[in-house]
Design a protein around this motif. Structure first.
Motif, PDB file in Angstrom:
ATOM      1  N   GLU A   1     -15.698  -4.252  15.630  1.00  0.00           N
ATOM      2  CA  GLU A   1     -15.931  -3.049  14.814  1.00  0.00           C
ATOM      3  C   GLU A   1     -14.696  -2.153  14.782  1.00  0.00           C
ATOM      4  O   GLU A   1     -13.911  -2.115  15.734  1.00  0.00           O
ATOM      5  N   GLN A   2     -14.551  -1.462  13.683  1.00  0.00           N
ATOM      6  CA  GLN A   2     -13.503  -0.442  13.542  1.00  0.00           C
ATOM      7  C   GLN A   2     -14.113   0.773  12.870  1.00  0.00           C
ATOM      8  O   GLN A   2     -15.162   0.648  12.229  1.00  0.00           O
ATOM      9  N   VAL A   3     -13.426   1.894  13.015  1.00  0.00           N
ATOM     10  CA  VAL A   3     -13.980   3.130  12.457  1.00  0.00           C
ATOM     11  C   VAL A   3     -13.302   3.446  11.117  1.00  0.00           C
ATOM     12  O   VAL A   3     -12.068   3.407  11.009  1.00  0.00           O
ATOM     13  N   TYR A   4     -14.111   3.746  10.115  1.00  0.00           N
ATOM     14  CA  TYR A   4     -13.606   4.042   8.766  1.00  0.00           C
ATOM     15  C   TYR A   4     -14.345   5.235   8.177  1.00  0.00           C
ATOM     16  O   TYR A   4     -15.490   5.498   8.534  1.00  0.00           O
ATOM     17  N   ASP A   5     -13.715   5.856   7.194  1.00  0.00           N
ATOM     18  CA  ASP A   5     -14.458   6.644   6.216  1.00  0.00           C
ATOM     19  C   ASP A   5     -14.685   5.683   5.065  1.00  0.00           C
ATOM     20  O   ASP A   5     -13.705   5.100   4.552  1.00  0.00           O
ATOM     21  N   ILE A   6     -15.912   5.497   4.679  1.00  0.00           N
ATOM     22  CA  ILE A   6     -16.177   4.587   3.558  1.00  0.00           C
ATOM     23  C   ILE A   6     -16.321   5.439   2.307  1.00  0.00           C
ATOM     24  O   ILE A   6     -17.199   6.319   2.238  1.00  0.00           O
ATOM     25  N   VAL A   7     -15.427   5.219   1.374  1.00  0.00           N
ATOM     26  CA  VAL A   7     -15.323   6.110   0.214  1.00  0.00           C
ATOM     27  C   VAL A   7     -15.319   5.299  -1.078  1.00  0.00           C
ATOM     28  O   VAL A   7     -15.067   4.097  -1.067  1.00  0.00           O
ATOM     29  N   GLY A   8     -15.592   5.999  -2.188  1.00  0.00           N
ATOM     30  CA  GLY A   8     -15.612   5.342  -3.491  1.00  0.00           C
ATOM     31  C   GLY A   8     -14.338   5.611  -4.276  1.00  0.00           C
ATOM     32  O   GLY A   8     -13.432   6.289  -3.786  1.00  0.00           O
TER      33      GLY A   8
ATOM     34  N   ALA B   1     -18.173  -3.637  11.283  1.00  0.00           N
ATOM     35  CA  ALA B   1     -17.369  -4.848  11.454  1.00  0.00           C
ATOM     36  C   ALA B   1     -16.157  -4.768  10.527  1.00  0.00           C
ATOM     37  O   ALA B   1     -16.309  -4.445   9.340  1.00  0.00           O
ATOM     38  N   GLN B   2     -14.994  -5.052  11.093  1.00  0.00           N
ATOM     39  CA  GLN B   2     -13.711  -4.846  10.393  1.00  0.00           C
ATOM     40  C   GLN B   2     -13.764  -5.268   8.917  1.00  0.00           C
ATOM     41  O   GLN B   2     -14.228  -6.362   8.598  1.00  0.00           O
ATOM     42  N   VAL B   3     -13.300  -4.376   8.063  1.00  0.00           N
ATOM     43  CA  VAL B   3     -13.429  -4.580   6.614  1.00  0.00           C
ATOM     44  C   VAL B   3     -12.084  -5.017   6.029  1.00  0.00           C
ATOM     45  O   VAL B   3     -11.028  -4.485   6.382  1.00  0.00           O
ATOM     46  N   HIS B   4     -12.138  -6.001   5.116  1.00  0.00           N
ATOM     47  CA  HIS B   4     -10.931  -6.472   4.426  1.00  0.00           C
ATOM     48  C   HIS B   4     -11.157  -6.372   2.928  1.00  0.00           C
ATOM     49  O   HIS B   4     -12.307  -6.397   2.479  1.00  0.00           O
ATOM     50  N   ARG B   5     -10.048  -6.351   2.190  1.00  0.00           N
ATOM     51  CA  ARG B   5     -10.164  -6.372   0.730  1.00  0.00           C
ATOM     52  C   ARG B   5     -11.036  -7.562   0.318  1.00  0.00           C
ATOM     53  O   ARG B   5     -10.889  -8.676   0.822  1.00  0.00           O
ATOM     54  N   GLY B   6     -11.991  -7.313  -0.580  1.00  0.00           N
ATOM     55  CA  GLY B   6     -12.843  -8.399  -1.083  1.00  0.00           C
ATOM     56  C   GLY B   6     -14.143  -8.579  -0.318  1.00  0.00           C
ATOM     57  O   GLY B   6     -15.048  -9.262  -0.799  1.00  0.00           O
ATOM     58  N   ASP B   7     -14.272  -7.966   0.857  1.00  0.00           N
ATOM     59  CA  ASP B   7     -15.528  -8.129   1.614  1.00  0.00           C
ATOM     60  C   ASP B   7     -16.703  -7.540   0.843  1.00  0.00           C
ATOM     61  O   ASP B   7     -16.578  -6.488   0.193  1.00  0.00           O
TER      62      ASP B   7
END
Ligand code: LLP
Length: 390
Positions: free
Chosen positions: A326-333, A349-355
């Motif tokens: 896991e990693q910490v993010y701000d999830i934004v539009g 869970a770590q996010v990558h482009r295309g996930d």
């Protein structure tokens, strides 16, 4: 991270963002509602169409035998098109237009939930023109605190909804004097996303007093409509996909003093459809800001406005790499607004482009509140039935 169960391969074929409705969750929810409401021998649930008006959802609700609570001519049309008989439709709303009232009269809906004496007068006139008698319930503002978000509280003295309690007797007498109005009973709705079930006891007790006041005038109260408002657990869609309808109905069964033959009506919206709906989105970019790491997704506040409008929380899951650390993010539009934020400081869970990511519990007040701001396309939806038959 524990995720819900999603047919990822099939879902990957669709252009994001879109809503995905899991019909098995909806069906289990409807089974639970219809079973738990049996604690009353005479109850009707009118589904609040404003929560989600996707035709597939409305058709399933019609099949389960629920009625509809509509707040516009458009919602009445959608409910009828989905197979909900007009005789099971109530028309609420603080300001119905003459055109909408005429349309509802023409369709022969069950009743109008009326919010002012001025509205009674207009309905009386339009019913006279149409040569019919309109059934009405009076919506009373019961001044009961729903202990929920200020923007979705409706039953407090400062709210625009309903008729003042002090005007109850006058409003009832006025109804009974009119030739084209038939007084059916009382309606209250105090707010939405109510998680403190005690609030419903307070509402029921207040309604008992109001009903007694009407009866003291010698006017029977055939129907009591307690509105909607039952909340869901946004934090735990996997563990509690179905709201606690048992406690909800039992609370009213315990607290409402009912008369023989009296019908109790409920207007549940969110609790029926929230957990079956999911907003599917893909990560476009991961970006390190000066202070924060951003996961920028292709869904925006135009697709799901609840976080921006109410600070609401929707659980987000990474379906492509659920087991990554896991990693910490701000999830934004992607919208050109600083309020286009779904969640801040969120561990996922770590996010990558295309996930492929999913925003959970978005079936209620999700797709229906979408807009075309920035001239984006509306998100649209697919259902689990579409995938099974594809
Ligand atoms: N009856 C009336 C008269 C209502 O105004 C509402 C919702 C309902 C029933 C259904 O309430 P429910 O069971 O869904 O809580 N957009 C906001 C919620 C607004 C609710 C408006 N009225 C949100 O996203 O939280």
């Amino acid at each position: 991270m524990i995720t819900g169960s999603f047919p990822i391969e099939a879902l990957s074929a669709y252009e994001t963002p879109f809503y995905y409705y899991d019909m098995s969750v909806l069906r289990s929810t409807l089974r639970e509602v219809t079973s738990q409401m049996q604690i009353f021998d005479n109850a009707v649930v009118h589904y609040a169409v404003k929560a989600c008006a996707a035709p597939e959802i409305l058709r399933e609700i019609a099949k389960a035998g629920l009625g509809a609570d509509c707040v516009s001519g458009g919602e009445i049309e959608a409910a009828i098109a989905a197979g909900i008989p007009a005789s099971r439709i109530v028309f609420a709303g603080v300001a119905k237009t003459d055109k909408e009232i005429r349309y509802a009269l023409q369709q022969g809906i069950f009743c109008f939930n009326v919010e002012s004496q001025a509205e009674v007068e207009v309905i009386d006139q339009l019913a006279a023109e149409a040569g019919v008698v309109a059934s009405v319930c009076l919506r009373i503002n019961p001044e009961v605190d729903a202990h929920t978000h200020a923007k979705i509280t409706t039953g407090m003295a400062e709210n625009k909804f309903g008729i003042r309690m002090q005007d109850l007797e006058e409003a009832v007498r006025d109804c009974t004097r009119r030739q084209h109005i038939r007084f059916l009973g009382l309606h209250c709705h105090i707010g939405s996303q109510i998680t403190d079930i005690q609030v419903f006891t307070v509402l029921a007790e207040r309604l008992n007093t109001l009903v007694a006041r009407v009866e003291a005038l010698g006017v029977p109260v055939e129907h009591i409509n307690v509105g909607g408002g039952l909340g869901i657990l946004y934090e735990h869609p996997n563990h509690f996909p179905i709201p606690d309808f048992q406690s909800y109905f039992a609370t009213f069964a315990r607290s409402l003093q009912r008369r023989v033959g009296q019908t109790v009506h409920f207007e549940l919206g969110r609790s029926i459809v929230a957990q079956c709906g999911n907003l599917m989105t893909r990560c476009l970019y991961v970006k390190q800001g000066t202070q924060k790491r951003f996961a920028i997704v292709d869904a925006g506040m135009t697709d799901l406005i609840r976080p921006a409008l109410y600070g609401a929380f929707h659980r987000v899951e990474n379906l492509s790499c659920p087991d990554a650390p896991e990693q910490v993010y701000d999830i934004v539009g992607p919208i050109c607004e600083s309020s286009d934020v779904f969640v801040e400081g969120y561990s996922i869970a770590q996010v990558h482009r295309g996930d492929l990511l999913v925003m959970r519990s978005a079936g209620a007040y999700g797709e229906v509140m979408a807009s075309r701001y920035n001239l984006r396309r509306l998100p649209g939806h697919i259902t689990s039935d579409d995938i099974l038959t594809a």
